[in-house]
Scaffold this active site. Structure first.
Site, PDB file in Angstrom:
ATOM      1  N   HIS A 119      -6.456 -35.155  14.573  1.00 38.24           N
ATOM      2  CA  HIS A 119      -5.373 -35.984  15.209  1.00 38.24           C
ATOM      3  C   HIS A 119      -4.287 -35.301  15.691  1.00 38.24           C
ATOM      4  CE1 HIS A 119      -7.130 -39.706  13.547  1.00 38.24           C
ATOM      5  NE2 HIS A 119      -7.593 -38.693  12.669  1.00 38.24           N
ATOM      6  N   LYS A 174       8.340  -1.857  13.473  1.00 37.27           N
ATOM      7  CA  LYS A 174       8.837  -1.389  12.250  1.00 37.27           C
ATOM      8  C   LYS A 174       9.881  -0.288  12.916  1.00 37.27           C
ATOM      9  CE  LYS A 174       4.942  -2.500   9.393  1.00 37.27           C
ATOM     10  NZ  LYS A 174       3.750  -1.726   8.537  1.00 37.27           N
ATOM     11  N   GLU A 208       9.814  -5.277   4.872  1.00 32.10           N
ATOM     12  CA  GLU A 208       9.667  -6.725   4.235  1.00 32.10           C
ATOM     13  C   GLU A 208       9.705  -6.829   2.749  1.00 32.10           C
ATOM     14  OE1 GLU A 208       8.436  -7.238   8.425  1.00 32.10           O
ATOM     15  OE2 GLU A 208       8.087  -5.688   6.880  1.00 32.10           O
ATOM     16  N   GLU A 268      -5.722  -8.210  14.140  1.00 40.88           N
ATOM     17  CA  GLU A 268      -5.268  -6.866  13.767  1.00 40.88           C
ATOM     18  C   GLU A 268      -6.430  -5.777  13.948  1.00 40.88           C
ATOM     19  OE1 GLU A 268      -1.801  -6.072  10.970  1.00 40.88           O
ATOM     20  OE2 GLU A 268      -3.137  -5.214   9.705  1.00 40.88           O
ATOM     21  N   GLY A 324      -5.277  -2.984   4.706  1.00 31.83           N
ATOM     22  CA  GLY A 324      -4.703  -3.967   3.851  1.00 31.83           C
ATOM     23  C   GLY A 324      -5.206  -5.426   4.013  1.00 31.83           C
ATOM     24  N   ARG A 325      -5.624  -5.836   5.477  1.00 31.26           N
ATOM     25  CA  ARG A 325      -6.305  -6.738   5.840  1.00 31.26           C
ATOM     26  C   ARG A 325      -7.834  -6.996   4.901  1.00 31.26           C
ATOM     27  NH1 ARG A 325      -5.607  -3.599   9.591  1.00 31.26           N
ATOM     28  NH2 ARG A 325      -7.568  -2.918  11.127  1.00 31.26           N
ATOM     29  N   LYS A 347       0.899  -1.101   0.004  1.00 34.34           N
ATOM     30  CA  LYS A 347      -0.059  -0.071  -0.134  1.00 34.34           C
ATOM     31  C   LYS A 347       0.814   1.192  -0.272  1.00 34.34           C
ATOM     32  CE  LYS A 347      -3.811   2.184   2.561  1.00 34.34           C
ATOM     33  NZ  LYS A 347      -4.837   1.995   3.653  1.00 34.34           N
TER      34      LYS A 347
END
Length: 539
Positions: A384, A502, A212, A353, A267-268, A206
């Protein structure tokens, strides 16, 4: 002004919880033979059976009173109207506009954003068609066969989750990989077996400043994976998805190959925006439009259905019920589909978030619990693994169980066995097994075999996992998250907590890379760790 826990609806729920908190689902079903019908709702192609929750009709009435008292409908309508409900950033929240049909009007600051959305979707579709048909070629004339999506958070989780969920609808002659972690191993593993001349990078960020994302690929990357080649080579192998034109240009990508989205998209909440470019290339524009149509169907259901029939509102209120009144700290999301294996991870960001907040809209510290921890894996793998704790552990873990009536890949009895396990787990979690029930066991083993039951579940069923259904499911959880945030009076659309790490990382990076020992001013632990790393690096 009273806080949430001092309001009449909340106080009524607390008194009601004290009366029914020990009621068992065995008793509730025995007392009402029509319970399943009473607590089942359908909308936008999904069925929600919430009868195996620790609720009564009175509970539902109190929860709906809470929704009315917290003005959830009014806040929902404000979101759809483009009001700036993201108060800490003074922004509208308009992910619903990303899937609005052409001609619908959704405005913010007096501007209709729907034409802008469709202009970008049209550009995405044209580009996706060129890549899929082979018209778009790499700089040496080779066809693009590989697409690497580079992003973090929603710019990664959404595209990867959607690709895996819809892989049966994808172009199987193409390879799609997803890179998020700044760890160089992530990039290396994604690219090591691919031909650079046949590979397209979709850089999704964005702000186009995220550490990253901006770290890979860099000019110093090994071998041919670099953006330092000829300009025409970069233009043919790199495209950008961003709101930051200047940052894209600085990175070296031709802005003609930039696909925009807007600051009113979190973003999400962005997988159905240009962030979904890699998804569109994989499944094609027509299937992507079906995905958007599914989102929109659930948007309309959330916007128009009354609370007692409103799937996202019911799920959100039930989450509040367990989180705040039963003290349940987690919610397990358990899709019975291998294709949905990244869906719980996607929902982790969406929920945690959004609602991991400790101040309300007035910036006052809350005195109640907010967002639960989301986790899960596909069935039957989880049966399991961790289901033992859900069945017989000491923690209450509400579960969402998701199933599909029609298999994408019919294979013998496999789907019958999968669905039998889905239904059986919901039954076992609800009703358990008493010491008196068969099969009989040696008396010494009986205490170990008893399963108490009374573990609540939602059962969500869809006809099949296709693009439209995936859109419906994602929007279902988006609006459930909205409902919870509205009850808790928090801003579900900012994420300031993410920023601190950050900022500190950007401070530490030059200290790790400095040639001469830097003057460290952190706490004693951080200073010692930096010194340990530098000593090892320089040895």
């Amino acid at each position: 002004m009273p806080t949430l826990i001092e309001t009449p609806a909340w106080q009524a729920l607390e008194a009601h919880h004290a009366k029914i908190k020990d009621a068992h689902l065995r008793e509730l079903f025995a007392e009402d033979k029509n319970r399943a019908a009473k607590f089942t709702a359908e909308g936008a192609g999904l069925l929600l059976d919430y009868s195996k929750n620790r609720i009564t009709e009175e509970t539902l009435a109190f929860l709906i009173d809470l929704a009315k008292e917290r003005k959830i409908a009014e806040r929902r309508d404000a979101m759809f109207a483009g009001e700036k409900i993201n108060v800490s950033e003074n922004r509208a929240v308009l992910h619903v506009a990303l899937r609005a049909p052409r001609g619908e009007v959704i405005e913010t600051d007096g501007h209709d954003v729907v034409p802008d959305v469709h202009a970008v979707l049209d550009r995405m579709a044209a580009f996706a068609d060129k890549v899929r048909s082979g018209e778009w070629k790499g700089h040496t004339g080779k066809r693009i066969k590989n697409v690497i999506n580079i992003g973090i958070g929603g710019s990664y989780l959404g595209p990867e989750m959607a690709y895996l969920a819809l892989r049966p609808y994808s172009d199987r002659d193409m390879t799609f990989r997803f890179v998020s972690n700044v760890d160089g191993a992530c990039f290396d593993e994604a690219t090591r077996d691919l031909d650079p001349e046949e590979t397209l990078f979709v850089i999704s960020s964005k702000t186009f400043t995220t550490l990253e994302t901006m770290t890979t690929p860099r000019p110093r990357a090994p071998g041919p994976w670099t953006r330092s080649g000829p300009k025409d080579a970069v233009a043919k192998h790199f495209v950008a998805v961003s709101t930051n034109t200047e940052g894209v240009e600085k990175f070296g990508i031709d802005t003609a190959n930039m696909f925009a989205f807007w600051d009113w998209v979190g973003g999400r909440y962005s997988m159905d925006s240009a962030i979904g470019l890699s998804t569109m290339i994989a499944i094609g524009p027509d299937n992507f439009r079906d995905l958007l149509a599914g989102f929109h169907e659930m948007d309309e259901h959330f916007r128009t259905a009354p609370p007692e029939k409103n799937l996202p509102m019911l799920m959100g209120l039930l989450t509040v019920w367990y989180n705040n009144f039963f003290g349940a700290q987690t919610l397990a999301v358990l899709p019975y589909s291998e294709h949905m294996k990244r869906f719980p991870a996607y929902l982790q960001q969406l929920q945690m978030e959004s609602n991991g907040k400790h101040v309300d809209l007035a910036a006052a510290h809350v005195n109640y619990q907010t967002g639960p921890i989301i986790w899960g894996e596909p069935g039957t793998d989880g049966q399991h693994s961790f289901y033992q704790l859900i069945h017989q552990g000491t923690k209450l873990i509400p579960c969402d169980l998701i199933g599909f009536l029609t298999p994408l890949r019919p294979l013998g009895r496999h789907h019958d066995l999968l669905m039998a396990n889905l239904f059986a787990q919901a039954e076992a979690l609800a009703f358990g097994k008493t010491a008196a029930e068969p099969p009989s066991s040696p008396p010494a083993q009986t205490p170990y075999r008893v399963t108490e039951g009374n573990r609540p579940t939602n059962m969500i069923l869809a006809e099949r996992l296709d693009p439209k259904t995936l859109g419906r499911l994602v929007a279902l959880y988006e609006h459930s998250v909205f409902t919870q945030g509205a009850v808790w009076d928090i801003d579900s659309f900012d994420q300031w907590g993410v920023e601190l790490g950050k900022v500190l990382a950007n401070r530490i990076i030059p200290e790790l890379e400095a040639k001469d020992p830097p003057k460290l001013t952190h706490d004693s632990s951080t200073n010692a760790l930096i010194e340990r790393y530098r000593k090892h690096k320089l040895s």
